[in-house]
Motif scaffolding. Structure first.
Motif, PDB file in Angstrom:
ATOM      1  N   GLU A 112       0.825  -1.212   0.000  1.00 43.32           N
ATOM      2  CA  GLU A 112       0.000   0.000   0.000  1.00 43.32           C
ATOM      3  C   GLU A 112       0.857   1.259   0.000  1.00 43.32           C
ATOM      4  O   GLU A 112       0.456   2.301  -0.546  1.00 43.32           O
ATOM      5  CB  GLU A 112      -0.966  -0.003   1.189  1.00 43.32           C
ATOM      6  CG  GLU A 112      -0.358   0.233   2.545  1.00 43.32           C
ATOM      7  CD  GLU A 112       0.253  -1.007   3.186  1.00 43.32           C
ATOM      8  OE1 GLU A 112       0.578  -0.951   4.391  1.00 43.32           O
ATOM      9  OE2 GLU A 112       0.398  -2.034   2.491  1.00 43.32           O
TER      10      GLU A 112
ATOM     11  N   VAL B  48       1.930   1.833  -3.604  1.00 40.57           N
ATOM     12  CA  VAL B  48       0.811   2.358  -4.388  1.00 40.57           C
ATOM     13  C   VAL B  48       0.516   3.813  -4.028  1.00 40.57           C
ATOM     14  O   VAL B  48       0.313   4.660  -4.904  1.00 40.57           O
ATOM     15  CB  VAL B  48      -0.441   1.478  -4.173  1.00 40.57           C
ATOM     16  CG1 VAL B  48      -1.671   2.113  -4.806  1.00 40.57           C
ATOM     17  CG2 VAL B  48      -0.211   0.076  -4.754  1.00 40.57           C
ATOM     18  N   ASN B  49       0.541   4.131  -2.743  1.00 35.60           N
ATOM     19  CA  ASN B  49       0.175   5.473  -2.307  1.00 35.60           C
ATOM     20  C   ASN B  49       1.294   6.495  -2.448  1.00 35.60           C
ATOM     21  O   ASN B  49       1.116   7.664  -2.095  1.00 35.60           O
ATOM     22  CB  ASN B  49      -0.341   5.435  -0.868  1.00 35.60           C
ATOM     23  CG  ASN B  49      -1.750   4.894  -0.784  1.00 35.60           C
ATOM     24  OD1 ASN B  49      -2.612   5.252  -1.583  1.00 35.60           O
ATOM     25  ND2 ASN B  49      -1.993   4.005   0.171  1.00 35.60           N
TER      26      ASN B  49
ATOM     27  N   ARG C 278     -10.023  -0.998  -7.934  1.00 34.38           N
ATOM     28  CA  ARG C 278      -9.359   0.129  -7.287  1.00 34.38           C
ATOM     29  C   ARG C 278     -10.385   0.981  -6.542  1.00 34.38           C
ATOM     30  O   ARG C 278     -11.361   1.446  -7.130  1.00 34.38           O
ATOM     31  CB  ARG C 278      -8.620   0.981  -8.312  1.00 34.38           C
ATOM     32  CG  ARG C 278      -7.925   2.198  -7.709  1.00 34.38           C
ATOM     33  CD  ARG C 278      -7.118   2.978  -8.729  1.00 34.38           C
ATOM     34  NE  ARG C 278      -7.935   3.570  -9.766  1.00 34.38           N
ATOM     35  CZ  ARG C 278      -7.520   4.555 -10.571  1.00 34.38           C
ATOM     36  NH1 ARG C 278      -6.286   5.025 -10.476  1.00 34.38           N
ATOM     37  NH2 ARG C 278      -8.326   5.036 -11.504  1.00 34.38           N
TER      38      ARG C 278
ATOM     39  N   THR D 280      -5.274   5.016  -2.091  1.00 39.60           N
ATOM     40  CA  THR D 280      -5.689   3.986  -3.042  1.00 39.60           C
ATOM     41  C   THR D 280      -5.601   2.617  -2.385  1.00 39.60           C
ATOM     42  O   THR D 280      -4.596   2.290  -1.761  1.00 39.60           O
ATOM     43  CB  THR D 280      -4.807   4.002  -4.297  1.00 39.60           C
ATOM     44  OG1 THR D 280      -4.896   5.280  -4.929  1.00 39.60           O
ATOM     45  CG2 THR D 280      -5.223   2.917  -5.284  1.00 39.60           C
TER      46      THR D 280
ATOM     47  N   LEU E  35      -6.120  -1.392  -3.567  1.00 38.40           N
ATOM     48  CA  LEU E  35      -6.321  -2.318  -4.685  1.00 38.40           C
ATOM     49  C   LEU E  35      -6.743  -3.680  -4.157  1.00 38.40           C
ATOM     50  O   LEU E  35      -6.210  -4.158  -3.150  1.00 38.40           O
ATOM     51  CB  LEU E  35      -5.042  -2.469  -5.502  1.00 38.40           C
ATOM     52  CG  LEU E  35      -4.562  -1.275  -6.322  1.00 38.40           C
ATOM     53  CD1 LEU E  35      -3.262  -1.624  -7.035  1.00 38.40           C
ATOM     54  CD2 LEU E  35      -5.612  -0.846  -7.330  1.00 38.40           C
TER      55      LEU E  35
ATOM     56  N   SER F 146      -0.797   2.451 -10.518  1.00 41.00           N
ATOM     57  CA  SER F 146      -1.142   1.740  -9.285  1.00 41.00           C
ATOM     58  C   SER F 146      -0.858   0.243  -9.438  1.00 41.00           C
ATOM     59  O   SER F 146      -0.322  -0.394  -8.522  1.00 41.00           O
ATOM     60  CB  SER F 146      -2.620   1.952  -8.935  1.00 41.00           C
ATOM     61  OG  SER F 146      -2.882   3.292  -8.606  1.00 41.00           O
TER      62      SER F 146
ATOM     63  N   ALA G 297       1.906  -1.973  -7.300  1.00 41.25           N
ATOM     64  CA  ALA G 297       1.479  -3.118  -6.495  1.00 41.25           C
ATOM     65  C   ALA G 297       2.193  -4.393  -6.931  1.00 41.25           C
ATOM     66  O   ALA G 297       2.651  -5.189  -6.092  1.00 41.25           O
ATOM     67  CB  ALA G 297      -0.030  -3.299  -6.606  1.00 41.25           C
TER      68      ALA G 297
END
Length: 547
Positions: free
Chosen positions: A115, A118-119, A150, A403, A405, A459, A463
């Motif tokens: 995470e 992704v963030n 998402r 975000t 996922l 994203s 991930a």
């Protein structure tokens, strides 16, 4: 980050989830009372669910069997179709991984939190008008019958500089011997000096240093209009020198004591920890350290922002401190990153847009066969605590995007409602609770992930990159306990190609492509092989799905 194509998103719908009646049961947001962390990951190990809605307050009476099943015969419990977690805007894991790869080493899988990868990349989700969040939900196919879903949350941007509340910042600075390494204390001093000149006259700064003991070298000092306050801060910063061991407990305890003594009404009071987090003296566990300052955190609402530095870095300790200290972490490895954190992000994000923010995604059992939240392993919240506002969530500032996922396997031929994503938070001032939600249909998963909008693809790359690093491939590391590979993960070389194609003039995505290339070189070319007997992405009923 910029996106070059139109995103296909299911837009938010405002307000509390409407009361729904299904088989006579009202929508409550509560599940069975066990509080285990696995409930936030969608596993089917004995949790209950009722459709795409939060589970009812009470379990079915004992002995109620399925048709044709003898009364009293033990049944397999229904899967849990809820996923609940506290929001997280940390990015330290990704920053430290980039630093480690640049130094010619693969990061230890235990330090990789998907995470936070992704963030690290901002998205262009719609922004709400006031405090709190907008909610966007979209998805795309990945192959092997799986899709990525998402959930995108966004807060309103920062206020005009003149409108934000004043800041009272207590900097807790590690001056132990390990901070003498280039890129540690020297970077901190330069950054603090620049930031001091950027803050407003009504902002205040205190400085606490720690090595084997802790000392308040500057009590809370208003910067003021005359320049005298800034000069006091500059003199204190310039005098910082590395000394001995690392008593992080003493530093944080003294830091919070100083912050409480200098607390200003109407100001945003925050403790900022700057350290390599290599505690070796005094209390060295995060829980033990936080216990010392629990009253200051709870009674005075002073949040903790952790800034990590150094090639050797106590990632797990810093992350735990920030999560339990109602704050977040980042990592800086060079002057450009430090300047961004101290001179742009910290001053702009002094405000809060939401306190104790939590998300809950309710999957529809009529359309969803399996699902898995990617990351957020340390942020799991029991499903029935979603609307318990005494349970800690995440603090989120202005202009943030969050975000989440999910890997989702829809049932063959499924149509109609797929999932509803809800976010709940407390108003930063009144602490009144609010919710927003958004829905997605099964038909919204028809597109291919590598033909989705740029933001979605970035994203996905982030991930998948984290998943490859967590696999331990080529690094001689053991995989984290409970690790299961994501479905349809491309090779590192393929991921680097996707990132380069997305980068254009985006510096952050170019840096992502470089990091993936470095990982591919260190892991033997990026053409990873699955372990024998470990089918890619196979998630079996009853096993933990934590990523």
């Amino acid at each position: 980050m910029r996106t070059g194509r139109t995103r296909r998103a299911v837009r938010m719908r405002r307000g509390l989830l409407a009361v729904a009646v299904a088989g006579g049961l009202a929508l409550t947001g509560c599940s069975s009372g066990d509080g285990d962390a696995g409930r936030a990951t969608g596993d089917s190990g004995g949790k209950r669910g009722d459709g795409a809605l939060p589970a009812p307050d009470r379990p079915a009476p004992a002995g109620t069997g399925t048709p044709g099943q003898p009364e009293g015969e033990k049944r397999e419990a229904a899967p849990d179709y809820l996923s609940t977690f506290a929001l997280d805007v940390d990015t330290a894991s990704y920053g430290y991984a980039r630093r480690t790869l640049a130094d010619g080493r693969l990061p230890a899988p235990a330090t990789v939190r998907p995470e936070e990868f992704v963030n690290s990349f901002r998205q262009d989700y719609p922004r709400p008008d006031g405090d709190g969040f907008s909610v966007s939900v979209d998805g795309a196919r990945t192959g092997d019958g799986w899709s990525l879903l998402r959930v995108g949350l966004a807060t309103r941007g920062e206020s005009d500089e003149a409108e934000r509340p004043p800041a009272a910042l207590t900097f807790v600075i590690d001056v132990s011997g390990s901070m003498a390494e280039p890129g540690r204390l020297d970077l901190v001093k330069k950054s603090l000096g620049i930031m001091t000149d950027r803050l407003r006259p009504d902002d205040s700064i205190a400085l606490v240093t720690f090595s084997d003991t802790a000392e308040t070298v500057l009590p809370m000092t208003r910067l003021g209009d005359t320049g005298a306050g800034r000069e006091r801060v500059h003199r204190a910063v310039d005098g910082l020198e590395p000394t001995q061991s690392t008593n992080l407990e003493a530093g944080i305890t003294t830091g919070y004591d100083t912050a409480v003594r200098g607390k200003e009404r109407g100001a945003t009071n925050r403790v900022v920890l700057l350290s390599d987090a290599l505690a070796n003296t005094g209390e060295t566990s995060a829980d033990g350290i936080l216990e010392r300052i629990s009253d200051a955190r709870r009674e005075h609402g002073i949040t903790l922002f952790g800034v990590g530095v150094g090639s050797d870095y106590g990632d797990a300790l810093m992350e735990r401190l920030a999560d339990k200290g109602d704050g977040h972490t980042t990592y800086v490895s060079d002057e450009d990153e430090a300047r961004e954190v101290f001179c742009e992000r910290l001053p702009a994000h002094i405000e809060l847009r939401a306190r104790d923010a939590k998300a809950q995604v309710a999957f529809d059992p009529e359309t969803v066969e399996r699902f898995r939240l990617i990351g957020y392993d340390n942020r799991a919240v029991a499903d029935d605590d979603f609307r318990d506002d005494s349970v800690d969530g995440g603090e989120v500032g202005p202009g943030h995007t969050v975000t989440a996922l999910y890997a989702v396997r829809a049932k063959p031929g499924a149509t109609g409602h797929l999932a509803t994503a809800s976010v709940r938070w407390l108003d930063p001032d009144s602490r009144a609770p609010h919710e927003e939600s958004g829905r997605i249909e099964a038909a919204d998963l028809e597109g291919d992930v590598w033909r989705a909008d740029d933001g979605f693809q970035v994203s996905a790359v982030a991930a998948y990159f984290a998943d490859r690093l967590r696999s331990g491939s080529g690094g001689g590391y053991a995989r984290p306990e409970g690790y299961t590979a994501l479905p349809a993960v491309p090779s590192l070389r393929e991921l680097a190609g996707h990132a380069r194609g997305l980068a254009q003039d985006d510096k952050q995505v170019r840096e992502l492509a470089t990091a993936i290339d470095q990982a591919a070189g260190l892991s033997g070319g990026g053409h990873e092989q699955e372990s024998p007997g470990e089918p890619r992405g196979e998630i079996r009923p009853g096993e933990s799905l934590a990523g």
